[in-house]
Design a protein around this motif. Structure first.
Motif, mmCIF file in Angstrom:
data_model
loop_
_atom_site.group_PDB
_atom_site.id
_atom_site.type_symbol
_atom_site.label_atom_id
_atom_site.label_comp_id
_atom_site.label_asym_id
_atom_site.label_seq_id
_atom_site.Cartn_x
_atom_site.Cartn_y
_atom_site.Cartn_z
ATOM 1 N N PRO A 112 3.215 8.423 6.338
ATOM 2 C CA PRO A 112 4.328 7.962 6.162
ATOM 3 C C PRO A 112 5.163 7.731 7.500
ATOM 4 C CG PRO A 112 4.274 10.309 5.401
ATOM 5 C CD PRO A 112 2.761 9.788 5.954
ATOM 6 N N ASP A 120 12.496 8.263 -0.788
ATOM 7 C CA ASP A 120 11.293 7.527 -1.090
ATOM 8 C C ASP A 120 11.017 6.010 -0.901
ATOM 9 O OD1 ASP A 120 10.114 10.084 -1.784
ATOM 10 O OD2 ASP A 120 10.368 10.008 -3.993
ATOM 11 N N VAL A 123 10.104 4.754 2.450
ATOM 12 C CA VAL A 123 8.800 5.208 2.617
ATOM 13 C C VAL A 123 7.961 4.256 1.925
ATOM 14 C CG1 VAL A 123 7.004 6.938 2.470
ATOM 15 C CG2 VAL A 123 9.231 7.575 3.001
ATOM 16 N N SER A 124 8.288 4.002 0.501
ATOM 17 C CA SER A 124 7.649 3.000 -0.204
ATOM 18 C C SER A 124 7.709 1.659 0.414
ATOM 19 C CB SER A 124 8.153 3.115 -1.518
ATOM 20 O OG SER A 124 7.573 2.098 -2.250
ATOM 21 N N TYR A 126 7.995 0.942 3.547
ATOM 22 C CA TYR A 126 7.252 0.828 4.806
ATOM 23 C C TYR A 126 5.665 0.876 4.545
ATOM 24 C CZ TYR A 126 4.489 3.388 8.646
ATOM 25 O OH TYR A 126 3.671 3.932 9.724
ATOM 26 N N TRP A 127 5.074 1.444 3.334
ATOM 27 C CA TRP A 127 3.697 1.358 3.172
ATOM 28 C C TRP A 127 3.410 -0.047 2.688
ATOM 29 C CZ3 TRP A 127 3.805 6.812 0.872
ATOM 30 C CH2 TRP A 127 3.294 7.915 1.867
ATOM 31 N N ILE A 140 -3.401 5.523 1.249
ATOM 32 C CA ILE A 140 -2.146 6.310 1.660
ATOM 33 C C ILE A 140 -2.717 7.313 2.393
ATOM 34 C CG2 ILE A 140 -0.280 7.521 0.765
ATOM 35 C CD1 ILE A 140 -0.319 5.480 -1.513
ATOM 36 N N ASN A 142 -1.495 11.333 3.238
ATOM 37 C CA ASN A 142 -0.593 12.176 2.719
ATOM 38 C C ASN A 142 -1.136 13.568 3.597
ATOM 39 O OD1 ASN A 142 1.447 13.570 1.109
ATOM 40 N ND2 ASN A 142 -0.094 14.762 0.035
ATOM 41 N N THR A 147 3.824 15.644 8.901
ATOM 42 C CA THR A 147 5.017 14.637 8.873
ATOM 43 C C THR A 147 5.996 15.141 8.094
ATOM 44 O OG1 THR A 147 4.040 13.909 6.434
ATOM 45 C CG2 THR A 147 2.971 12.794 8.530
ATOM 46 N N TYR A 149 6.494 14.928 5.024
ATOM 47 C CA TYR A 149 6.840 14.237 3.883
ATOM 48 C C TYR A 149 5.501 14.528 3.120
ATOM 49 C CZ TYR A 149 7.569 10.327 0.650
ATOM 50 O OH TYR A 149 7.688 9.570 -0.524
ATOM 51 N N LEU A 151 3.844 13.297 -0.510
ATOM 52 C CA LEU A 151 3.640 12.335 -1.364
ATOM 53 C C LEU A 151 3.780 12.932 -2.779
ATOM 54 C CD1 LEU A 151 2.956 9.286 -2.015
ATOM 55 C CD2 LEU A 151 0.486 10.095 -1.843
#
Length: 311
Positions: A112, A120, A123-124, A126-127, A140, A142, A147, A149, A151
């Motif tokens: 992330p 969230d 981040v969502s 971005y991915w 993904i 994690n 990081t 962050y 998941l």
């Protein structure tokens, strides 16, 4: 979850590829090829290129593209290639994703966004922006301990609505997370165990394989452990995990960084890929004896378990 991708290639032992430097500390094409050839000889199932073990956070965009290029030159079509393309900005992540896709990588992956704390939905996005940049499947990554962050399964479930998302490389420490992610994604998803110290536990809890930063120092041990799990020999797998953990503990006890120690182990065993990039700490004079002890531990474990497997 349903997918149109062939997931059979995303299993087994996949070392996280190390950064390979020349004597001046620059990315070395020759030494990258040396590490590629080493992994081919060890018959691992793939490599994960440009992640934490690859010191990506200390490389500029062109260096990261170069590493992706060199590895593809040597290994494309010979094993599974996963490109980690996470970067501080979405822009650079997309550029790396497009470059990896042009080289024929099998999948993309990304941590992330780092530094700023993001909600969230950011981040969502971005991915998903990375995912939509190419036609490749996406894993993904994690790793909350670096990081900041974590998941959550609720967001993971939402991300799985994008059919290019095939699973998660999970490096959080609880094996409970592996079970939850596998249950959320179902059998048509991939979960990779991240923490090498719990490879066997992660596999038993549902991980399809492992991606790890210490695999390069001892690929034989992880390959044998994975084989034991496939055969249902959990007692033997647990025994080899204990030996692996002794080696990891020793690597983490060095004054230099774990990666510096691994690279020195490899150098003394005939695979010279240089040192580490500052600010990572290199090995010290005091580390020299400890590294000899680590090599001894490796040799003893390799001899024991290779012999047991052949009997």
């Amino acid at each position: 979850m349903t997918t149109t991708f062939d997931l059979s290639k995303f299993k087994g032992i996949i070392p996280a590829f190390y950064a390979c430097y020349d004597e001046k500390g620059q990315i070395s094409q020759e030494r990258t090829y040396t590490l590629c050839d080493y992994y081919l000889q060890k018959q691992v199932h793939g490599v994960y290129v440009g992640g934490s073990s690859g010191e990506c956070i200390y490389h500029n965009l062109e260096e990261r593209k170069a590493v992706l290029t060199f590895v593809a030159d040597r290994l494309k079509g010979k094993m599974t290639l996963i490109a980690h393309v996470g970067a501080p900005s979405t822009r650079d992540s997309i550029l790396l994703a497009e470059h990896a896709a042009s080289l024929g990588y099998d999948a993309l992956s990304a941590i992330p966004p780092i530094y700023f704390t993001l909600p969230d939905h950011a981040v969502s996005r971005y991915w998903n922006d990375i995912i939509e940049a190419t036609s490749l499947p996406f894993l993904i990554y994690n790793i909350p301990q670096t990081t900041g962050y974590t998941l959550r399964t609720s967001l993971y479930k939402e991300l799985l609505k994008n059919k290019k998302v095939i699973g998660v490389k999970n490096s959080s420490m609880p094996t409970f997370d592996i079970e939850r992610f596998k249950r959320t994604g179902g059998q048509d998803s991939i979960v990779f165990n991240g923490p090498d110290e719990q490879f066997v536990a992660g596999r038993i809890m549902g991980a399809d394989g492992g991606i790890g930063g210490t695999y390069g120092a001892m690929p034989e041990l992880f390959l044998i452990a994975d084989q034991y799990i496939e055969q249902g020999k959990f007692r033997e797998a647990t025994q080899i995990q204990s030996e692996i953990n002794e080696i990891i503990t020793a690597l983490c006890s060095l004054d230099g960084s774990m990666y510096a120690g691994i690279k020195e182990v490899l150098r003394r065993r005939g695979v010279n890929i240089g040192g580490v990039r500052l600010p990572l700490a290199g090995i010290t004079v005091q580390d020299s004896t400890r590294i000899n002890e680590i090599i001894s531990l490796l040799q003893q474990a390799e001899s024991r378990f290779t012999s047991e497997r052949n009997n």
